[in-house]
Write a protein that holds these residues in place. Structure first.
Motif, PDB file in Angstrom:
ATOM      1  N   ALA A 237      -5.345 -35.838 -12.309  1.00 48.01           N
ATOM      2  CA  ALA A 237      -4.501 -36.064 -11.137  1.00 48.01           C
ATOM      3  C   ALA A 237      -4.023 -34.773 -10.497  1.00 48.01           C
ATOM      4  CB  ALA A 237      -3.308 -36.943 -11.502  1.00 48.01           C
TER       5      ALA A 237
ATOM      6  N   ASN B  98      -1.972 -41.018  -5.406  1.00 47.08           N
ATOM      7  CA  ASN B  98      -3.074 -41.682  -6.107  1.00 47.08           C
ATOM      8  C   ASN B  98      -2.654 -42.936  -6.854  1.00 47.08           C
ATOM      9  OD1 ASN B  98      -4.797 -39.449  -5.383  1.00 47.08           O
ATOM     10  ND2 ASN B  98      -3.828 -38.281  -7.028  1.00 47.08           N
TER      11      ASN B  98
ATOM     12  N   SER C 130       0.154 -42.917 -12.247  1.00 47.60           N
ATOM     13  CA  SER C 130      -1.023 -42.263 -11.673  1.00 47.60           C
ATOM     14  C   SER C 130      -1.939 -41.726 -12.761  1.00 47.60           C
ATOM     15  CB  SER C 130      -0.590 -41.107 -10.751  1.00 47.60           C
ATOM     16  OG  SER C 130       0.113 -41.581  -9.626  1.00 47.60           O
TER      17      SER C 130
ATOM     18  N   GLN D 144     -11.798 -43.605 -10.870  1.00 47.45           N
ATOM     19  CA  GLN D 144     -10.913 -42.450 -11.017  1.00 47.45           C
ATOM     20  C   GLN D 144     -11.109 -41.407  -9.926  1.00 47.45           C
ATOM     21  OE1 GLN D 144      -8.563 -43.085 -12.939  1.00 47.45           O
ATOM     22  NE2 GLN D 144      -9.632 -44.850 -13.817  1.00 47.45           N
TER      23      GLN D 144
ATOM     24  N   GLN E 261       3.539 -40.270  -4.790  1.00 46.66           N
ATOM     25  CA  GLN E 261       2.352 -40.345  -5.631  1.00 46.66           C
ATOM     26  C   GLN E 261       1.168 -40.833  -4.799  1.00 46.66           C
ATOM     27  OE1 GLN E 261       1.943 -39.353  -8.773  1.00 46.66           O
ATOM     28  NE2 GLN E 261       4.043 -38.617  -8.786  1.00 46.66           N
TER      29      GLN E 261
ATOM     30  N   ARG F 145     -10.716 -42.329  -6.967  1.00 44.37           N
ATOM     31  CA  ARG F 145      -9.638 -42.782  -6.094  1.00 44.37           C
ATOM     32  C   ARG F 145      -8.275 -42.620  -6.747  1.00 44.37           C
ATOM     33  NH1 ARG F 145      -8.338 -49.103  -4.566  1.00 44.37           N
ATOM     34  NH2 ARG F 145      -6.396 -48.697  -3.431  1.00 44.37           N
ATOM     35  N   PHE F 146      -8.133 -43.074  -8.000  1.00 45.18           N
ATOM     36  CA  PHE F 146      -6.826 -43.075  -8.664  1.00 45.18           C
ATOM     37  C   PHE F 146      -6.572 -41.821  -9.496  1.00 45.18           C
ATOM     38  CE2 PHE F 146      -7.441 -47.804  -8.278  1.00 45.18           C
ATOM     39  CZ  PHE F 146      -6.436 -47.981  -7.345  1.00 45.18           C
ATOM     40  N   LYS F 147      -7.624 -41.087  -9.833  1.00 41.10           N
ATOM     41  CA  LYS F 147      -7.500 -39.792 -10.518  1.00 41.10           C
ATOM     42  C   LYS F 147      -6.664 -39.877 -11.792  1.00 41.10           C
ATOM     43  CE  LYS F 147      -8.196 -37.263  -6.219  1.00 41.10           C
ATOM     44  NZ  LYS F 147      -9.647 -37.285  -6.445  1.00 41.10           N
TER      45      LYS F 147
END
Length: 484
Positions: free
Chosen positions: A77, A92, A221, A59, A90, A61-63
């Motif tokens: 995010a 993430n 996301s 998370q 987007q 990286r991708f949040k």
């Protein structure tokens, strides 16, 4: 206390054989069409490994998911300002390469190829662009059965101690089936600017309104489990719908119905919607217990009274009382949520895996205790790994569940072989004879109607459209209005 009902699935990781029958049955029914080629609403990953999409657990990286901000929750995010700034982008969100380039093979070439000295082959081509793929780079379980290797296992974020994969005798692997968790505090619902995602009041299933969805992809996301997908053909978000057309008729999900290992249990949980936000605010190590506290006893008269006031029928209350899910999650405390630290309060639970019973006897085995069954401290799957996966790092929660599973194994083996049983064994694990027999039956010989207790919907008593217009319930009221 605001009593609500939720349809829930439990997975027994000790029994999953990684056959992917569940994934194929889901694929054939729901995502076998244009734009959904790369989607696997149900997938089975080999752990330790990178997962699908790759590194979905990262998370940073991708949040995805929620974080605690003082005394309140906020989406990891972005807030309102960044939401507007990233309406058309987007940063993430996983890319198609993180899933895989969906492919098929040109089987027609095998029969229609011109005469040649070489054997014709069915070459791979992209299902998105139609172009030839020289070398396939990935798939929905690309590291299938390879997590014992250092190449794949080392990339698993849950594996803190890399030493266990440095020698052959300490390597391990297990399967992890995943669907949408239909969370109590879903980040996907809270993140959607157009409010296309909603959580159904009658059964807690999270759905996407295709007529409302604008394809912003904030949901993709925000979901920390990456179980919301973008259909590149329709421009809409799609996700697991918990097979609600089947569930509404009292039938279990296609994935559970087709499961070869009978690892899945489907049933009803009652929970307190007013306690959801407070539970999600707890520290990582406290989240599992806080999660359990949200779940209510379906046999409590006061819970039943308030449930009826909220429109929950007697049929659903009876199903909740007979639910195998309640027994596994709350009563016996052996089923745990996947990555509770994401703070979405997922409604899919996992019974941790054990080491296999040894098939031979000899002085060379390090795992011999209680006969042929490994002891807690010698399990092949490290407790720290399971804690990172299922308890927010809390080792005690994992040990409590594993002690019960081991005690049942040892007790039932002794009974089946006519061996003397240790009278303290079950008591030390927090079980009695009746509880051990009940769990043993659920794990082994329970029939379809014992593993799946699903009441049919009664539309005359539960109006889902009315519930949705009221803005959901519990924390969802706040997240929708606040636009977090």
């Amino acid at each position: 206390m605001d009593v609500r009902a939720q349809i829930v699935m439990v997975f027994n990781l000790d029994k999953c054989i990684g056959c992917h029958t569940c994934s194929i049955s889901c694929k054939n029914i729901w995502t076998d069409r244009k734009g959904a080629e790369y989607m696997w609403w149900n997938n089975v990953e080999t752990k330790p490994g990178v997962g699908y999409p790759r590194q979905w657990e990262d998370q940073e990286r991708f949040k995805g998911g929620w974080v605690v901000d003082g005394k309140k929750l906020k989406l990891k995010a972005m807030g309102k300002g960044p939401t507007l700034a990233n309406m058309f982008f987007q940063p993430n969100m996983p890319k198609i390469e993180d899933y895989y380039e969906p492919f098929d093979f040109d089987y027609g070439n095998l029969a229609g190829a011109k005469e040649s000295k070489d054997q014709p082959v069915a070459e791979a081509f992209s299902q998105i662009s139609g172009k030839k793929i020289e070398e396939i780079q990935g798939g929905p379980n690309w590291d299938d059965d390879l997590s014992g290797s250092q190449v794949y296992a080392a990339k698993d974020l849950n594996l803190k101690d890399k030493k266990v994969i440095e020698s052959y005798d300490s390597m391990f692997m297990q399967y992890l089936p995943r669907i949408c968790n239909h969370c109590l505090n879903p980040a996907c619902v809270a993140s959607c600017p157009s409010r296309a995602l909603y959580k159904r009041g009658e059964d807690g299933i999270v759905l996407v309104d295709q007529e409302v969805c604008k394809g912003w992809r904030f949901c993709t996301s925000a979901c920390p489990y990456k179980k919301v997908y973008f259909n590149w053909s329709t421009g809409k978000a799609e996700k697991c719908i918990f097979c609600y057309p089947r569930v509404e008729g009292g039938q279990c999900n296609a994935c559970a119905h087709s499961c070869v290992g009978r690892i899945r249990y489907v049933g009803v949980l009652l929970y307190d919607a007013d306690a959801v936000e407070a539970a999600a605010l707890k520290g990582d190590a406290e989240l599992v217990e806080a999660h359990r506290d949200v779940i209510l006893d379906p046999r409590d008269p006061e819970v039943c009274r308030q449930a009826k006031e909220n429109g929950i029928s007697d049929q659903w209350l009876d199903a909740a009382a007979a639910s195998p899910v309640y027994a596994l999650v709350k009563e016996f405390r052996v089923a745990l949520p996947l990555h509770p630290e994401f703070r979405t309060l997922p409604m899919a639970y996992y019974i941790p895996s054990l080491s296999p019973v040894l098939s031979t006897w000899g002085d060379t085995h390090k795992l011999l205790e209680h006969g042929m069954i490994p002891a807690l401290e010698t399990l092949r799957v490290p407790i720290g790994y399971l804690a990172s996966l299922l308890s927010g790092g809390n080792h005690a929660v994992i040990e409590e569940a594993l002690k019960k599973l081991i005690a049942i194994r040892v007790r039932m083996r002794a009974e089946n072989l006519g061996l003397p049983a240790d009278p303290e064994l079950l008591a030390d694990a927090g079980l009695d004879e009746a509880a051990a027999k009940r769990l043993y039956r659920l794990f082994t010989i329970a029939g379809y109607n014992e593993r799946n207790v699903i009441p049919p919907q009664q539309r005359e008593e539960n109006d889902p459209e009315k519930r949705r217009q009221e803005g959901g319930f519990g924390i969802l009221k706040k997240t929708r209005r606040g636009g977090k």
